[in-house]
Design an enzyme around this catalytic site. Structure first.
Site, PDB file in Angstrom:
ATOM      1  N   GLU A 147      85.615  47.987 130.848  1.00 32.75           N
ATOM      2  CA  GLU A 147      85.473  46.869 129.524  1.00 32.75           C
ATOM      3  C   GLU A 147      85.426  47.111 127.462  1.00 32.75           C
ATOM      4  O   GLU A 147      84.483  47.759 127.448  1.00 32.75           O
ATOM      5  CB  GLU A 147      83.914  45.680 129.070  1.00 32.75           C
ATOM      6  CG  GLU A 147      84.211  44.028 129.635  1.00 32.75           C
ATOM      7  CD  GLU A 147      83.594  44.133 129.544  1.00 32.75           C
ATOM      8  OE1 GLU A 147      82.628  43.216 128.859  1.00 32.75           O
ATOM      9  OE2 GLU A 147      82.381  44.164 130.586  1.00 32.75           O
TER      10      GLU A 147
ATOM     11  N   ARG B  87      77.797  54.507 142.147  1.00 30.77           N
ATOM     12  CA  ARG B  87      78.014  54.872 140.797  1.00 30.77           C
ATOM     13  C   ARG B  87      77.644  56.511 141.241  1.00 30.77           C
ATOM     14  O   ARG B  87      76.355  56.299 140.944  1.00 30.77           O
ATOM     15  CB  ARG B  87      77.538  53.991 140.266  1.00 30.77           C
ATOM     16  CG  ARG B  87      77.400  52.924 139.960  1.00 30.77           C
ATOM     17  CD  ARG B  87      76.398  51.687 139.197  1.00 30.77           C
ATOM     18  NE  ARG B  87      76.546  51.661 138.124  1.00 30.77           N
ATOM     19  CZ  ARG B  87      77.180  51.071 137.161  1.00 30.77           C
ATOM     20  NH1 ARG B  87      77.621  50.395 137.650  1.00 30.77           N
ATOM     21  NH2 ARG B  87      77.699  51.323 135.548  1.00 30.77           N
TER      22      ARG B  87
ATOM     23  N   LYS C  69      74.700  51.215 129.789  1.00 29.66           N
ATOM     24  CA  LYS C  69      74.999  50.604 127.979  1.00 29.66           C
ATOM     25  C   LYS C  69      73.151  50.195 127.330  1.00 29.66           C
ATOM     26  O   LYS C  69      73.647  50.620 126.148  1.00 29.66           O
ATOM     27  CB  LYS C  69      75.919  50.143 128.797  1.00 29.66           C
ATOM     28  CG  LYS C  69      77.378  50.069 127.703  1.00 29.66           C
ATOM     29  CD  LYS C  69      78.494  49.251 127.976  1.00 29.66           C
ATOM     30  CE  LYS C  69      79.627  49.406 128.376  1.00 29.66           C
ATOM     31  NZ  LYS C  69      80.811  48.677 129.161  1.00 29.66           N
TER      32      LYS C  69
END
Ligand code: ATP
Ligand code: MG
Length: 612
Positions: free
Chosen positions: A81, A316, A326
């Site tokens: 994204e 992850r 983030k």
């Protein structure tokens, strides 16, 4: 020599469960019969329109009619994204997706997942492109340039939604958000059907088209998949697939006021791009049933190629002494705990690159840690070791004195100077040697002299002999001090017949070997010594505020002396400063003749001892 199609090109790659899935699919020919026109789109048998790129221009119908068997054996994608800078976790996904495509004669698409109207910015798109290229990957496959924007599929997503409505598989719900939440049920209790669930197809189609036409305010209606409000998986209880959002999108402007939900958009993006293996992180595991439900129905409705892509989840990447969320990275930047996204201490790819980490080191690391199905916390020293290994191989050796003190050779002829030859890489004679100027006044490291040596100290102390690396053997005679007792110069005499590389020089046996620079010739430069950003292995663990766990000594800036030739370094030149570690010329702050060096990694893992 040809390798069988289902085997990776490189036999030394470590196998893992995703490779097993791919190899089994290649063996069975699962995706071999799929067609591909060279660009994303619905199945060639679909009655859906030719589509509109970026919401406006319709592609000519012929664009989809020419369609051959897909020449890519597999297709994967990296779907960021564009709402932030990529971090080390993304690097895992990049190396995995692009790496698998390369190993199995496939293509990997770079897809910007920009279906969310508010957040995306061009700055992030550019930095993502840079980061993927820097890591050494490309999205070109034959003549295809596989760089895509999910927002260019909005028209197809919309048309597919209409197909679902007509098939009785989606309905417009007009409950409030609170009502919807209340009727969703819990993990232990089923949900309740919406009072709008049994609307007719005609009514649903009408409302959905009016949603699109902009007749309704945000939040008044929503399109939901019609699945099962009693499903044990909450994600299958009639999930929302389209919402009204009167917002300007960075690419499609005001063309749309309804936007697909991520869980609806993502599987369709995969299908339109002929992705075979859609690799994502574990938190999407509960979404897999919906992924399969949606693509299964769209395949039955002849909207997409069959068989549809399959979603495969992996753990992850998490690293010790680091945060990879983030939100936390934004906080570090906003509160100025670091000097921006590309601060060399940040776990971003722009930061790592500035720090002097190498793309090859990252790739080696990602290959080494493999792919796990369970939570994975990797020690940061493993990454540091991979960077060190790579730089050991590729970085020429140079001399730097980081904490200089003068060494005066009292018996060296006044005003005289000469050259000493130093190898550019001790294990690579083919890299040759360089000439380093030598004179009667040198810089040495302050720690290489002790007035009263401790046990086992073999460097300079009065009466002791050491070799000046690649130069002469010297014998220490004493030192000068200022009023505070600080040593201002060390004195010695040299043995004129001991120069390295001259006959007989080997006759001198000394235990110490120290580095030096001619004070008259050396160059003073700014050097930044970086250490880990956090002082604890798991920042933010338990109730801890991760900000309080920052390492106060993560950056030390010093003025060091370096070989004169280093004045010519250009941005991103890497060197090993012997005995000190691997350094890179900073790509932002270096000026011609005045490089600034960042320490990427030390020569050894200093933390291994400190934490044991
Ligand atoms: P963050 O959680 O840091 O905000 P994200 O998942 O929201 O990251 P995206 O831009 O959506 O960021 O991610 C792009 C791709 O990178 C996704 O496929 C995602 O699964 C993958 N990815 C993100 N973080 C990691 C990680 N720590 N390890 C492995 N893959 C990751
Ligand atoms: Mg995300």
């Amino acid at each position: 020599m040809s390798t069988p199609d289902h085997k990776p090109d490189s036999a030394d790659k470590i196998s893992h469960f995703i490779r097993h899935v791919i190899e089994a699919d290649l063996q069975s020919g699962k995706y071999a019969s799929r067609h591909w026109s060279g660009k994303p789109g619905p199945s060639k048998d679909s009655s859906v329109g030719a589509g509109a790129l970026h919401g406006g221009m319709s592609a000519p119908p012929s664009a989809r009619t020419v369609s051959n068997l897909d020449s890519a054996k597999i297709r994967t994608r990296f779907p960021p994204e564009p709402n932030g800078y990529l971090h080390f976790g993304h690097a895992k996904s990049i190396c995995l997706n692009f790496g698998l495509a390369a190993d199995y004669a496939g293509a990997c698409h770079l897809r910007f997942d920009d279906t969310n109207p508010e957040k995306e910015e061009q700055e992030y798109v550019d930095s993502i492109i840079d980061a993927v290229k820097w890591l050494g990957f490309e999205w070109q496959f034959g003549s295809e340039n596989n760089e895509y924007f999910a927002s260019s599929y909005f028209q197809w997503m919309y048309e597919f939604a209409e197909k679902l409505i007509v098939a009785g598989l989606a309905y417009v719900d007009s409950q409030s958000a609170d009502e919807m939440r209340a009727s969703r049920g819990t993990l232990t209790e089923g949900g309740k059907n919406s009072p709008f669930r049994d609307r007719t197809v005609a009514e649903n189609l009408d409302l959905f088209r009016r949603m699109k036409a902009g007749e309704f305010a945000d939040g008044t209606h929503i399109l939901r998949a019609k699945i099962d409000m009693n499903s044990g998986n909450i994600n299958m209880r009639d999930p929302a697939i389209y919402r009204i959002r009167h917002a300007t999108h960075h690419a499609t402007g005001n063309d749309w006021c309804i936007y697909p939900m991520y869980t609806y958009a993502h599987p369709i993006e995969d299908a339109l791009e002929n992705i075979t293996h859609s690799i994502c992180t574990l938190e999407f595991e509960d979404q897999r049933p919906f992924y399969n439900w949606l693509l299964g129905h769209l395949a039955e409705l002849s909207c997409i190629n069959t068989p549809p892509p399959q979603q495969i989840e992996f753990a992850r990447l998490n690293l010790t002494y680091m945060v990879l969320s983030k939100r936390k990275l934004i906080q570090l930047v906003d509160e100025k705990h670091v000097d921006g996204w590309d601060d060399p201490r940040m776990p971003t790819l722009v930061g790592a690159r500035r720090r002097g980490y190498t793309a090859a080191g990252f790739r080696r690391f990602m290959e080494m840690i493999g792919v796990a199905k369970n939570h994975q916390l990797i020690d940061i020293s493993v990454l540091e070791e991979c960077i060190r290994d790579d730089l050991n191989d590729t970085a020429p050796r140079r001399t730097a004195v980081l904490d200089p003190v003068k060494l005066i050779i009292d018996n060296y002829p006044a005003g005289h100077e000469e050259k000493c030859l130093a190898p550019n890489h001790p294990q690579k004679p083919e890299w040759g040697k360089r000439a380093v100027p030598f004179s009667g006044e040198l810089w040495i490291e302050r720690e290489d002299f002790m007035e009263t040596p401790g046990k086992g100290y073999f460097r300079l102390f009065p009466g002791n002999r050491v070799r000046l690396r690649y130069g002469f053997v010297i014998e220490c005679t004493g030192c000068d001090k200022d009023a505070d007792g600080t040593i201002t110069a060390v004195h010695c005499n040299y043995l004129a017949d001991s120069k390295s590389g001259t006959p007989g020089s080997d006759n001198y046996k000394v235990k110490g070997n120290i580095h030096w620079l001619s004070a008259r010739h050396s160059l003073a430069v700014s050097v930044r010594l970086y250490d880990r950003l956090f002082a604890v292995a798991n920042p933010g663990e338990g109730d801890a505020d991760f900000i309080t766990e920052l390492n106060p000594n993560s950056l030390t800036t010093i003025t060091a002396q370096v070989e004169p030739s280093l004045g010519n370094s250009v941005a991103e030149d890497h060197f090993q400063f012997e005995r000190h570690g691997y350094f890179v010329a900073d790509r932002i702050d270096s000026k011609p003749g005045a490089p600034v060096f960042n320490r990427a990694v030390t020569l050894k893992d200093a933390w291994a001892k400190a934490t044991k």
